[in-house]
Design a protein around this motif. Sequence first.
Motif, short mmCIF file in Angstrom:
data_model
loop_
_atom_site.label_atom_id
_atom_site.label_comp_id
_atom_site.label_asym_id
_atom_site.label_seq_id
_atom_site.Cartn_x
_atom_site.Cartn_y
_atom_site.Cartn_z
N ALA A 1 0.83 -1.21 0.00
CA ALA A 1 0.00 0.00 0.00
C ALA A 1 0.86 1.26 0.00
O ALA A 1 0.55 2.24 -0.69
N VAL A 2 1.95 1.23 0.76
CA VAL A 2 2.86 2.37 0.81
C VAL A 2 3.51 2.58 -0.56
O VAL A 2 3.59 3.72 -1.06
N ILE A 3 3.97 1.50 -1.18
CA ILE A 3 4.62 1.61 -2.49
C ILE A 3 3.64 2.09 -3.55
O ILE A 3 3.95 2.98 -4.35
N LEU A 4 2.44 1.54 -3.55
CA LEU A 4 1.43 1.94 -4.54
C LEU A 4 1.05 3.41 -4.37
O LEU A 4 0.87 4.14 -5.35
N THR A 5 0.93 3.85 -3.13
CA THR A 5 0.58 5.25 -2.87
C THR A 5 1.69 6.18 -3.36
O THR A 5 1.42 7.23 -3.97
N ALA A 6 2.93 5.79 -3.11
CA ALA A 6 4.07 6.61 -3.54
C ALA A 6 4.17 6.68 -5.06
O ALA A 6 4.50 7.73 -5.63
N LEU A 7 3.86 5.58 -5.73
CA LEU A 7 4.03 5.53 -7.18
C LEU A 7 2.81 6.03 -7.95
O LEU A 7 2.94 6.73 -8.96
N TYR A 8 1.61 5.66 -7.46
CA TYR A 8 0.41 5.91 -8.26
C TYR A 8 -0.67 6.70 -7.53
O TYR A 8 -1.72 6.98 -8.12
N GLY A 9 -0.46 7.04 -6.27
CA GLY A 9 -1.44 7.81 -5.54
C GLY A 9 -2.65 7.03 -5.08
O GLY A 9 -3.67 7.61 -4.69
N THR A 10 -2.58 5.71 -5.11
CA THR A 10 -3.65 4.86 -4.62
C THR A 10 -3.06 3.68 -3.87
O THR A 10 -1.98 3.21 -4.24
N SER A 11 -3.75 3.21 -2.86
CA SER A 11 -3.20 2.11 -2.05
C SER A 11 -3.82 0.77 -2.38
O SER A 11 -3.48 -0.24 -1.75
N THR A 12 -4.72 0.72 -3.34
CA THR A 12 -5.48 -0.51 -3.57
C THR A 12 -5.06 -1.31 -4.79
O THR A 12 -5.17 -2.53 -4.80
#
Length: 304
Positions: free
Chosen positions: A116-127
């Motif tokens: 979730a942290v990586i997805l948020t950092a890369l794409y702005g979403t945690s899902t």
Amino acid sequence: MEGLFAQLLTTAFLATFIRSVVPLLLTGLGGLFSERSGVVNIALDGLIIFGALAGAVVTHTLDPVLGALAPWVGWLSGALVGGLIAWIHAVISIKYRADQVISGTAINLLATGVPAVILTALYGTSTESPKVAHPLPLWGVGELRFSPPVYFAFLLVAITWYVLYRTPYGLRLRATGEHPGAAASMGVNVARMRYSGVILSGLLAGTAGVFLSIGNLDSYVRNISAGLGFIALAALIFGQWRPLGVLGATLLFGFLQALAITLGGTDLLPPTLVTALPYLITIIALIFTGRSAAPKALGKPFEG
């Protein structure tokens, strides 16, 4: 009821069945290498998640540059990330002789939050990650078209059997899981064999994750493993730590998962019971199987 039997005899059900078996088989055979060497690997579910995430992110990143080659690099990346995380588990368990169950559980817990942290950092979403333009290709005919990890998984059963029972490496690996002291007295580097077994489990569990994200779907989604790593671990125990046993157990559990998917569209059983069916059968199977066939040194640090 007749309608249900008709659905079970279709190529669509067969395709669902095969896709349900593959991640279990890859992960179960990976766990076989780790536990035959004497290291408990309860981190299989987390390794699937990290492999799935890496495969999807790398493929999406390289799509504009490599095109149809991107998913193959993504596959390699997912497998390597799985192997890297497994190596961390190996260092903690083998070098520092920490509790192997606690180490594996820690990796599983990390797998619930780090993506979730990586997805948020890369794409702005945690899902979920963005859809990849080029997932792994499908080979086959009609509805029976599958990505390469499917064919690799079933070929791997024969490869694993041959490696374990017909090569010096397999003999040493089994010896380290049964009698590490005796193996060490014959010149076997027990630590090195255990490292190799755990890392192999990570490579294969990572491949299972890649299949889920870019071989079966076209993106990473949260909770993509859905507990498959734990079912694969149960299949390993149910299969008595043998390649053909793991195959048989994963075929059974894969069939139950495919059946649950099929029953989910009918009114024969309550939806909650349908969803829980594979997990209930897994628990029942473990109750009757026990751990009598486990490698004798499984979970025991080697003092040598």
